[in-house]
Design a protein around this motif. Structure first.
Motif, PDB file in Angstrom:
ATOM      1  N   GLN A   1      -1.394   7.049   8.275  1.00 58.39           N
ATOM      2  CA  GLN A   1      -1.936   6.621   6.994  1.00 58.39           C
ATOM      3  C   GLN A   1      -3.168   7.434   6.635  1.00 58.39           C
ATOM      4  O   GLN A   1      -3.885   7.931   7.504  1.00 58.39           O
ATOM      5  CB  GLN A   1      -2.282   5.131   7.015  1.00 58.39           C
ATOM      6  CG  GLN A   1      -3.236   4.696   8.108  1.00 58.39           C
ATOM      7  CD  GLN A   1      -3.465   3.197   8.107  1.00 58.39           C
ATOM      8  OE1 GLN A   1      -4.136   2.681   7.241  1.00 58.39           O
ATOM      9  NE2 GLN A   1      -2.900   2.506   9.093  1.00 58.39           N
ATOM     10  N   HIS A   2      -3.378   7.564   5.348  1.00 61.45           N
ATOM     11  CA  HIS A   2      -4.555   8.251   4.823  1.00 61.45           C
ATOM     12  C   HIS A   2      -5.625   7.210   4.540  1.00 61.45           C
ATOM     13  O   HIS A   2      -5.328   6.056   4.229  1.00 61.45           O
ATOM     14  CB  HIS A   2      -4.162   8.996   3.543  1.00 61.45           C
ATOM     15  CG  HIS A   2      -5.310   9.617   2.811  1.00 61.45           C
ATOM     16  ND1 HIS A   2      -6.209  10.450   3.434  1.00 61.45           N
ATOM     17  CD2 HIS A   2      -5.700   9.524   1.513  1.00 61.45           C
ATOM     18  CE1 HIS A   2      -7.102  10.847   2.538  1.00 61.45           C
ATOM     19  NE2 HIS A   2      -6.822  10.289   1.373  1.00 61.45           N
ATOM     20  N   VAL A   3      -6.889   7.590   4.637  1.00 66.13           N
ATOM     21  CA  VAL A   3      -7.989   6.648   4.422  1.00 66.13           C
ATOM     22  C   VAL A   3      -7.856   5.945   3.074  1.00 66.13           C
ATOM     23  O   VAL A   3      -8.042   4.736   2.982  1.00 66.13           O
ATOM     24  CB  VAL A   3      -9.348   7.361   4.540  1.00 66.13           C
ATOM     25  CG1 VAL A   3     -10.480   6.466   4.079  1.00 66.13           C
ATOM     26  CG2 VAL A   3      -9.579   7.811   5.988  1.00 66.13           C
ATOM     27  N   GLY A   4      -7.504   6.670   2.024  1.00 65.59           N
ATOM     28  CA  GLY A   4      -7.379   5.951   0.752  1.00 65.59           C
ATOM     29  C   GLY A   4      -7.112   6.810  -0.462  1.00 65.59           C
ATOM     30  O   GLY A   4      -5.975   6.982  -0.892  1.00 65.59           O
ATOM     31  N   SER A   5      -8.152   7.406  -1.027  1.00 66.56           N
ATOM     32  CA  SER A   5      -8.054   7.999  -2.359  1.00 66.56           C
ATOM     33  C   SER A   5      -7.444   9.394  -2.335  1.00 66.56           C
ATOM     34  O   SER A   5      -7.515  10.125  -1.343  1.00 66.56           O
ATOM     35  CB  SER A   5      -9.439   8.058  -3.009  1.00 66.56           C
ATOM     36  OG  SER A   5     -10.316   8.884  -2.250  1.00 66.56           O
ATOM     37  N   PHE A   6      -6.852   9.739  -3.486  1.00 66.44           N
ATOM     38  CA  PHE A   6      -6.291  11.068  -3.715  1.00 66.44           C
ATOM     39  C   PHE A   6      -6.886  11.652  -4.998  1.00 66.44           C
ATOM     40  O   PHE A   6      -7.352  10.911  -5.870  1.00 66.44           O
ATOM     41  CB  PHE A   6      -4.770  11.002  -3.846  1.00 66.44           C
ATOM     42  CG  PHE A   6      -4.043  10.813  -2.543  1.00 66.44           C
ATOM     43  CD1 PHE A   6      -3.543  11.899  -1.843  1.00 66.44           C
ATOM     44  CD2 PHE A   6      -3.862   9.544  -2.004  1.00 66.44           C
ATOM     45  CE1 PHE A   6      -2.861  11.727  -0.642  1.00 66.44           C
ATOM     46  CE2 PHE A   6      -3.197   9.350  -0.810  1.00 66.44           C
ATOM     47  CZ  PHE A   6      -2.690  10.450  -0.122  1.00 66.44           C
ATOM     48  N   LEU A   7      -6.842  12.964  -5.086  1.00 70.85           N
ATOM     49  CA  LEU A   7      -7.285  13.636  -6.318  1.00 70.85           C
ATOM     50  C   LEU A   7      -6.493  13.124  -7.505  1.00 70.85           C
ATOM     51  O   LEU A   7      -5.270  13.020  -7.444  1.00 70.85           O
ATOM     52  CB  LEU A   7      -7.111  15.149  -6.190  1.00 70.85           C
ATOM     53  CG  LEU A   7      -7.971  15.862  -5.137  1.00 70.85           C
ATOM     54  CD1 LEU A   7      -7.522  17.312  -4.992  1.00 70.85           C
ATOM     55  CD2 LEU A   7      -9.451  15.810  -5.523  1.00 70.85           C
TER      56      LEU A   7
ATOM     57  N   GLU B   1       7.103  11.284   1.163  1.00 71.13           N
ATOM     58  CA  GLU B   1       7.643  12.597   1.534  1.00 71.13           C
ATOM     59  C   GLU B   1       6.760  13.290   2.564  1.00 71.13           C
ATOM     60  O   GLU B   1       7.244  14.084   3.383  1.00 71.13           O
ATOM     61  CB  GLU B   1       7.787  13.474   0.286  1.00 71.13           C
ATOM     62  CG  GLU B   1       8.887  13.005  -0.663  1.00 71.13           C
ATOM     63  CD  GLU B   1       8.895  13.765  -1.984  1.00 71.13           C
ATOM     64  OE1 GLU B   1       7.892  14.472  -2.263  1.00 71.13           O
ATOM     65  OE2 GLU B   1       9.887  13.645  -2.731  1.00 71.13           O
ATOM     66  N   ALA B   2       5.453  12.989   2.536  1.00 71.76           N
ATOM     67  CA  ALA B   2       4.518  13.576   3.500  1.00 71.76           C
ATOM     68  C   ALA B   2       4.586  12.887   4.857  1.00 71.76           C
ATOM     69  O   ALA B   2       3.930  13.328   5.808  1.00 71.76           O
ATOM     70  CB  ALA B   2       3.099  13.502   2.958  1.00 71.76           C
ATOM     71  N   GLY B   3       5.366  11.801   4.950  1.00 69.15           N
ATOM     72  CA  GLY B   3       5.532  11.100   6.207  1.00 69.15           C
ATOM     73  C   GLY B   3       4.610   9.927   6.408  1.00 69.15           C
ATOM     74  O   GLY B   3       4.631   9.295   7.474  1.00 69.15           O
ATOM     75  N   LEU B   4       3.797   9.602   5.406  1.00 71.62           N
ATOM     76  CA  LEU B   4       2.899   8.470   5.538  1.00 71.62           C
ATOM     77  C   LEU B   4       3.704   7.175   5.674  1.00 71.62           C
ATOM     78  O   LEU B   4       4.685   6.966   4.958  1.00 71.62           O
ATOM     79  CB  LEU B   4       1.975   8.380   4.327  1.00 71.62           C
ATOM     80  CG  LEU B   4       0.884   9.454   4.268  1.00 71.62           C
ATOM     81  CD1 LEU B   4       0.342   9.601   2.860  1.00 71.62           C
ATOM     82  CD2 LEU B   4      -0.248   9.123   5.226  1.00 71.62           C
ATOM     83  N   GLU B   5       3.264   6.331   6.581  1.00 72.49           N
ATOM     84  CA  GLU B   5       3.943   5.047   6.793  1.00 72.49           C
ATOM     85  C   GLU B   5       3.299   3.925   5.989  1.00 72.49           C
ATOM     86  O   GLU B   5       3.958   2.962   5.620  1.00 72.49           O
ATOM     87  CB  GLU B   5       3.934   4.706   8.279  1.00 72.49           C
ATOM     88  CG  GLU B   5       4.739   5.703   9.108  1.00 72.49           C
ATOM     89  CD  GLU B   5       4.445   5.609  10.590  1.00 72.49           C
ATOM     90  OE1 GLU B   5       4.948   4.658  11.216  1.00 72.49           O
ATOM     91  OE2 GLU B   5       3.720   6.470  11.122  1.00 72.49           O
ATOM     92  N   TYR B   6       1.993   4.043   5.742  1.00 70.63           N
ATOM     93  CA  TYR B   6       1.263   3.115   4.869  1.00 70.63           C
ATOM     94  C   TYR B   6       0.711   3.921   3.701  1.00 70.63           C
ATOM     95  O   TYR B   6       0.132   4.991   3.896  1.00 70.63           O
ATOM     96  CB  TYR B   6       0.120   2.430   5.628  1.00 70.63           C
ATOM     97  CG  TYR B   6       0.591   1.441   6.653  1.00 70.63           C
ATOM     98  CD1 TYR B   6       0.835   0.113   6.312  1.00 70.63           C
ATOM     99  CD2 TYR B   6       0.809   1.830   7.972  1.00 70.63           C
ATOM    100  CE1 TYR B   6       1.275  -0.797   7.256  1.00 70.63           C
ATOM    101  CE2 TYR B   6       1.255   0.925   8.922  1.00 70.63           C
ATOM    102  CZ  TYR B   6       1.484  -0.384   8.557  1.00 70.63           C
ATOM    103  OH  TYR B   6       1.930  -1.289   9.482  1.00 70.63           O
TER     104      TYR B   6
ATOM    105  N   GLY C   1      10.934   2.242   3.014  1.00 69.06           N
ATOM    106  CA  GLY C   1      10.481   3.184   4.036  1.00 69.06           C
ATOM    107  C   GLY C   1       8.980   3.324   4.183  1.00 69.06           C
ATOM    108  O   GLY C   1       8.520   4.050   5.082  1.00 69.06           O
ATOM    109  N   VAL C   2       8.209   2.691   3.315  1.00 68.34           N
ATOM    110  CA  VAL C   2       6.752   2.721   3.413  1.00 68.34           C
ATOM    111  C   VAL C   2       6.208   1.329   3.117  1.00 68.34           C
ATOM    112  O   VAL C   2       6.871   0.522   2.475  1.00 68.34           O
ATOM    113  CB  VAL C   2       6.109   3.743   2.428  1.00 68.34           C
ATOM    114  CG1 VAL C   2       6.401   5.170   2.842  1.00 68.34           C
ATOM    115  CG2 VAL C   2       6.575   3.483   0.999  1.00 68.34           C
ATOM    116  N   LEU C   3       4.987   1.073   3.590  1.00 68.50           N
ATOM    117  CA  LEU C   3       4.334  -0.203   3.364  1.00 68.50           C
ATOM    118  C   LEU C   3       3.022   0.016   2.617  1.00 68.50           C
ATOM    119  O   LEU C   3       2.347   1.028   2.817  1.00 68.50           O
ATOM    120  CB  LEU C   3       4.056  -0.902   4.697  1.00 68.50           C
ATOM    121  CG  LEU C   3       5.294  -1.289   5.509  1.00 68.50           C
ATOM    122  CD1 LEU C   3       4.891  -1.741   6.901  1.00 68.50           C
ATOM    123  CD2 LEU C   3       6.075  -2.380   4.790  1.00 68.50           C
ATOM    124  N   PRO C   4       2.638  -0.931   1.756  1.00 68.40           N
ATOM    125  CA  PRO C   4       1.420  -0.755   0.973  1.00 68.40           C
ATOM    126  C   PRO C   4       0.177  -1.167   1.746  1.00 68.40           C
ATOM    127  O   PRO C   4       0.180  -2.163   2.476  1.00 68.40           O
ATOM    128  CB  PRO C   4       1.639  -1.689  -0.222  1.00 68.40           C
ATOM    129  CG  PRO C   4       2.487  -2.799   0.334  1.00 68.40           C
ATOM    130  CD  PRO C   4       3.369  -2.167   1.374  1.00 68.40           C
TER     131      PRO C   4
END
Length: 375
Positions: free
Chosen positions: A11-17, A56-61, A135-138
């Protein structure tokens, strides 16, 4: 598959551009050219596209990238009853820049209303997208209760606190209850992972600030215990299947930082006593100090090492990151460690100084290292 991998996931910490189209739409909305509903439709499409890219990047959350927010923290505060949006007259002072001057100030007693707080509706949309694509969770990111307290007592804002809360214990109790109610509302809508983003501890880390009279007074005020009480009180008595993580940040604005220093001054408090499941920690530069404070992380709590910076698009050396993971494992076992970027890519709508392509390359590198180290 290790326990850490099962519990944390990629998972990524949070925000995106923010995409350019979304930035332009927000500007048009602010000038009155787009209605609220027009802007929301554009946000919806941008968020749906982002979640697909996250998968698509493989993030699960996944998150909504904080696309509907101007700030990582203030927009959430403004959603509470009794909290208003005002202009402070000066922004937050980072190492090289000053931010915009928005702040949150009391207009009454603090409470949470799920009907009027926009983040509940915002999460519902994210959940509908993740349910649809599968396939992903919020994951829901919100600023920590301690962060609200720090904002409310900031300078002249504190006069309003004294007006509505002559007794500080009443303020602490209302912040805890408002947050607890909000967390339960998110849970009821389907989230099982909530991340508390927290810059409040950064003031205790910065030696330059602590060397000043104001800094020494702040460090000696006992406020660490207040911040811990706020956070732990808010996350007390929650459902067993709800994971509460925290991201401890040193500031992230337009690729600038606010604080430097080791975690040592807060390790005995936040690492030993905060009742979270996982710490997301910034370790992307020498400003963070060494890994020694990780020895204070209590129980079976996990640590996600933020070893790749979001402040620059330059990719880190892969082997250097792997070596640092193993260095950290001297203080906390490898099966309780994990990897991420150090922060979001756009903690405010201005975003950091890198490209969208570079942000996805960062995540690709994180994923590949996770797959190798925790195979």
């Amino acid at each position: 598959m290790t326990l850490t991998k099962q519990k944390i996931g990629f998972q990524h910490v949070g925000s995106f551009l923010r995409p350019n189209g979304l930035q332009q739409a927000r500007k048009a909305h602010d000038k009155g050219f787009f209605s609220d509903s027009d802007l929301r439709e554009i946000e919806d499409e941008a968020i749906k596209d982002l979640i697909i890219k996250e998968k698509e990047a493989g993030l699960e959350y996944v998150t909504d990238g904080e696309f509907r927010r101007s700030y990582w923290h203030l927009d959430f505060f403004w959603g509470f009853e009794g909290v208003e949006h005002i202009h402070y007259g000066e922004g937050y002072h980072f190492a090289h820049e000053e931010t915009r001057d928005d702040t949150a100030c009391l207009s009454g007693k603090i409470s949470f209303n799920p009907i009027t707080h926009p983040f509940i509706h915002d999460f519902d949309f994210v959940k509908s997208v993740t349910d649809d694509i599968g396939g992903v969770l919020p994951k829901q990111t919100i600023p920590a209760p301690a962060q609200l307290y720090i904002e409310l007592i900031r300078g002249e804002n504190n006069e309003k606190v004294k007006e509505f809360y002559p007794n500080q214990e009443d303020l602490i109790a209302d912040i805890q209850k408002a947050y607890h109610d909000a967390i339960i509302a998110f849970y009821d809508e389907g989230t099982r992972v909530i991340q508390l983003d927290d810059c409040s501890w950064g003031l205790f880390l910065d030696e330059n600030f602590l060397a000043t009279p104001d800094g020494k007074a702040y460090a000696d005020s006992g406020i660490q215990d207040v911040l811990l009480e706020l956070n732990n009180g808010a996350i007390k008595d929650l459902p067993d299947d709800l994971t509460i993580n925290t991201h401890i940040c040193r500031g992230n604005y337009h690729s600038d930082f606010a604080f430097s220093g080791s975690y040592a001054p807060v390790a005995d408090t936040v690492f030993a006593k905060e009742n979270v499941d996982t710490y997301f920690l910034e370790y992307d530069s020498s400003r963070a100090g060494g890994f020694e404070p990780l020895a204070k992380v209590s129980g079976e709590k996990n640590v996600v090492l933020g070893l790749l910076t979001t402040k620059s698009g330059q990719l880190e050396n892969r082997q250097d990151i792997i070596d640092r993971i193993h260095e950290a494992s001297q203080y906390i076992p490898l099966d309780r460690l994990w990897l991420s970027n150090q922060c979001g890519f756009a903690s405010t709508e201005e975003g950091n100084v890198l490209t969208e392509e570079q942000q996805w390359e960062k995540l690709k590198l994180v994923k590949s290292i996770i797959d190798e180290v925790w195979a």
